[in-house]
Design a protein around this motif. Sequence first.
Motif, PDB file in Angstrom:
ATOM      1  N   LEU A 116      63.047  71.116  -1.519  1.00 11.43           N
ATOM      2  CA  LEU A 116      63.950  71.282  -0.656  1.00 11.43           C
ATOM      3  C   LEU A 116      62.718  71.896   0.453  1.00 11.43           C
ATOM      4  N   TYR A 173      73.370  68.901   0.556  1.00 10.92           N
ATOM      5  CA  TYR A 173      72.531  67.893  -0.524  1.00 10.92           C
ATOM      6  C   TYR A 173      72.423  66.290   0.569  1.00 10.92           C
ATOM      7  N   PRO A 176      69.333  64.405   0.153  1.00 14.97           N
ATOM      8  CA  PRO A 176      67.409  63.918   0.293  1.00 14.97           C
ATOM      9  C   PRO A 176      66.473  62.546   0.862  1.00 14.97           C
ATOM     10  N   ASP A 182      64.563  67.436  -0.699  1.00 10.02           N
ATOM     11  CA  ASP A 182      65.900  67.721   0.442  1.00 10.02           C
ATOM     12  C   ASP A 182      65.683  68.073   2.385  1.00 10.02           C
ATOM     13  N   THR A 205      69.111  71.771  -5.026  1.00  7.59           N
ATOM     14  CA  THR A 205      67.735  70.930  -5.195  1.00  7.59           C
ATOM     15  C   THR A 205      66.492  72.274  -7.120  1.00  7.59           C
TER      16      THR A 205
END
Length: 92
Positions: free
Chosen positions: A8, A31, A33, A42, A49
């Motif tokens: 992330l 979230y 991505p 992310d 994640t």
Amino acid sequence: MFNDRGQLLAGAVVTDSYAAGVVRIEEGAWYGPLNEKIGALDTYGDPNTLTQDIPSSELAQATSANTCLVDFEKFTGKVPPVTAFGGPIEVV
């Protein structure tokens, strides 16, 4: 931050308020991505994640966040756009 489960992008504040080697990230991020691949970056800092997909107990069914070991590094390059609010994508 990253581990073998995911990665992330998040801002960082270095402080003496926590023990050396401890990383704290707030929950509540959506979230987002970068693409549909498993383990994709992310873009909005969702800590889910990085956690294992196992419940904390049969009663709570919460994530087991205390088992989360991460590495972190300074992000270099162009910051990607946040994708959390652009509509659903299918992750297979």
